[in-house]
Design a protein around this motif. Structure first.
Motif, PDB file in Angstrom:
ATOM      1  N   ASP A  74      25.273 -15.697  13.572  1.00  0.00           N
ATOM      2  CA  ASP A  74      26.257 -16.396  14.405  1.00  0.00           C
ATOM      3  C   ASP A  74      25.578 -16.884  15.689  1.00  0.00           C
ATOM      4  O   ASP A  74      25.781 -18.024  16.109  1.00  0.00           O
ATOM      5  CB  ASP A  74      27.432 -15.472  14.719  1.00  0.00           C
ATOM      6  CG  ASP A  74      28.180 -15.086  13.469  1.00  0.00           C
ATOM      7  OD1 ASP A  74      29.196 -15.729  13.162  1.00  0.00           O
ATOM      8  OD2 ASP A  74      27.741 -14.157  12.769  1.00  0.00           O
ATOM      9  N   LEU A  75      24.778 -16.030  16.297  1.00  0.00           N
ATOM     10  CA  LEU A  75      24.061 -16.416  17.517  1.00  0.00           C
ATOM     11  C   LEU A  75      23.043 -17.514  17.215  1.00  0.00           C
ATOM     12  O   LEU A  75      22.920 -18.479  17.981  1.00  0.00           O
ATOM     13  CB  LEU A  75      23.364 -15.208  18.134  1.00  0.00           C
ATOM     14  CG  LEU A  75      24.280 -14.055  18.585  1.00  0.00           C
ATOM     15  CD1 LEU A  75      23.449 -12.887  19.097  1.00  0.00           C
ATOM     16  CD2 LEU A  75      25.290 -14.509  19.618  1.00  0.00           C
ATOM     17  N   LEU A  76      22.335 -17.375  16.095  1.00  0.00           N
ATOM     18  CA  LEU A  76      21.339 -18.386  15.723  1.00  0.00           C
ATOM     19  C   LEU A  76      21.984 -19.743  15.454  1.00  0.00           C
ATOM     20  O   LEU A  76      21.340 -20.785  15.617  1.00  0.00           O
ATOM     21  CB  LEU A  76      20.540 -17.927  14.492  1.00  0.00           C
ATOM     22  CG  LEU A  76      19.570 -16.776  14.727  1.00  0.00           C
ATOM     23  CD1 LEU A  76      19.054 -16.232  13.396  1.00  0.00           C
ATOM     24  CD2 LEU A  76      18.408 -17.209  15.618  1.00  0.00           C
ATOM     25  N   GLN A  77      23.240 -19.747  15.041  1.00  0.00           N
ATOM     26  CA  GLN A  77      23.958 -20.999  14.773  1.00  0.00           C
ATOM     27  C   GLN A  77      24.627 -21.559  16.030  1.00  0.00           C
ATOM     28  O   GLN A  77      25.362 -22.539  15.951  1.00  0.00           O
ATOM     29  CB  GLN A  77      24.990 -20.796  13.659  1.00  0.00           C
ATOM     30  CG  GLN A  77      24.377 -20.514  12.310  1.00  0.00           C
ATOM     31  CD  GLN A  77      23.457 -21.628  11.852  1.00  0.00           C
ATOM     32  OE1 GLN A  77      23.764 -22.799  11.987  1.00  0.00           O
ATOM     33  NE2 GLN A  77      22.294 -21.264  11.320  1.00  0.00           N
ATOM     34  N   SER A  80      28.407 -18.308  21.010  1.00  0.00           N
ATOM     35  CA  SER A  80      28.176 -17.453  22.173  1.00  0.00           C
ATOM     36  C   SER A  80      28.373 -15.996  21.759  1.00  0.00           C
ATOM     37  O   SER A  80      29.046 -15.717  20.751  1.00  0.00           O
ATOM     38  CB  SER A  80      29.162 -17.812  23.291  1.00  0.00           C
ATOM     39  OG  SER A  80      30.474 -17.383  22.945  1.00  0.00           O
ATOM     40  N   PRO A  81      27.820 -15.066  22.530  1.00  0.00           N
ATOM     41  CA  PRO A  81      28.059 -13.649  22.225  1.00  0.00           C
ATOM     42  C   PRO A  81      29.556 -13.314  22.207  1.00  0.00           C
ATOM     43  O   PRO A  81      30.013 -12.560  21.345  1.00  0.00           O
ATOM     44  CB  PRO A  81      27.339 -12.911  23.351  1.00  0.00           C
ATOM     45  CG  PRO A  81      26.277 -13.854  23.802  1.00  0.00           C
ATOM     46  CD  PRO A  81      26.871 -15.223  23.635  1.00  0.00           C
ATOM     47  N   ALA A  82      30.314 -13.895  23.116  1.00  0.00           N
ATOM     48  CA  ALA A  82      31.756 -13.619  23.161  1.00  0.00           C
ATOM     49  C   ALA A  82      32.456 -14.156  21.919  1.00  0.00           C
ATOM     50  O   ALA A  82      33.319 -13.473  21.344  1.00  0.00           O
ATOM     51  CB  ALA A  82      32.365 -14.227  24.424  1.00  0.00           C
ATOM     52  N   ASP A 124      21.305 -13.401  24.860  1.00  0.00           N
ATOM     53  CA  ASP A 124      22.559 -13.435  24.092  1.00  0.00           C
ATOM     54  C   ASP A 124      22.625 -12.290  23.091  1.00  0.00           C
ATOM     55  O   ASP A 124      23.691 -11.696  22.889  1.00  0.00           O
ATOM     56  CB  ASP A 124      22.714 -14.771  23.363  1.00  0.00           C
ATOM     57  CG  ASP A 124      23.165 -15.899  24.274  1.00  0.00           C
ATOM     58  OD1 ASP A 124      23.467 -15.656  25.462  1.00  0.00           O
ATOM     59  OD2 ASP A 124      23.222 -17.051  23.777  1.00  0.00           O
ATOM     60  N   SER A 125      21.508 -11.966  22.457  1.00  0.00           N
ATOM     61  CA  SER A 125      21.523 -10.866  21.477  1.00  0.00           C
ATOM     62  C   SER A 125      21.770  -9.525  22.173  1.00  0.00           C
ATOM     63  O   SER A 125      22.430  -8.651  21.619  1.00  0.00           O
ATOM     64  CB  SER A 125      20.236 -10.850  20.651  1.00  0.00           C
ATOM     65  OG  SER A 125      19.115 -10.496  21.419  1.00  0.00           O
TER      66      SER A 125
END
Length: 177
Positions: A74-77, A80-82, A124-125
């Motif tokens: 999800d982060l790689l795509q 946002s973290p939220a 972000d991770s």
């Protein structure tokens, strides 16, 4: 004990070293190490590229433990973290298994690599892991942060190395004690 490990390529055992991608041998994948060291029946439902699903699959009601590790893709795509944490909350709340049978694992924090070109993704991770911890506490489910296990990652900055899988299994076994 029946355990299901539901996640992405790091659950599947993806080996980022070959050009075409591959899979590590069972002897060094964390899911298979977990099974070998406990004698439990462990089902690997890792899938390369899996993002947090909109709807959870129906897991068998006799599952004793469901281990969930999602969010990296999800982060790689670009989420946002939220946003990823919101998707994860909806996923977890949609599960039919009792919450005392769930273990949420925050993926290891990314490092600089061919898939992680900037420090924002790394941060972000880390932020996502903190949000996962808060989410688990709010939902009353068990939690582990794989970043605490000092997992070595491959040159892409995302995937576990063979040693990383062994250390992941050791950290997970300790967390389950």
């Amino acid at each position: 004990m029946k355990v299901i490990c539901f996640g992405d390529s790091n659950t599947y055992g993806y080996d980022p070293r070959p050009l075409d991608g591959g899979r590590y041998d069972a002897s060094c994948r964390w899911v298979d190490i977990l099974e070998a060291q406990t004698g439990w029946t462990v089902c690997n439902l890792g899938q390369n590229g899996r993002e947090i699903p909109d709807e959870p699959p129906a897991f068998p009601p006799d599952t004793d433990l469901l281990i969930v590790m999602l969010g990296s893709n999800d982060l790689l795509q670009g989420r946002s973290p939220a946003d990823a944490a919101c998707r994860l909350e909806a996923f977890l709340c949609g599960l039919t298994l009792p919450r005392d049978r769930l273990l949420l694992i925050a993926p290891p924090a990314m490092i600089s690599g061919s898939w992680v070109p900037n420090s924002k993704m790394i941060e972000d991770s880390r932020t996502f892991a903190a949000l996962c911890r808060q989410l688990a506490a709010r939902l009353g489910i068990r939690f582990a942060d794989a970043s605490a296990w000092n997992i070595p990652l491959g040159c892409d900055g995302v995937h576990l190395t063979e040693e990383g899988h062994r250390l992941f299994a050791a950290g997970l076994l300790e967390a389950l004690r």
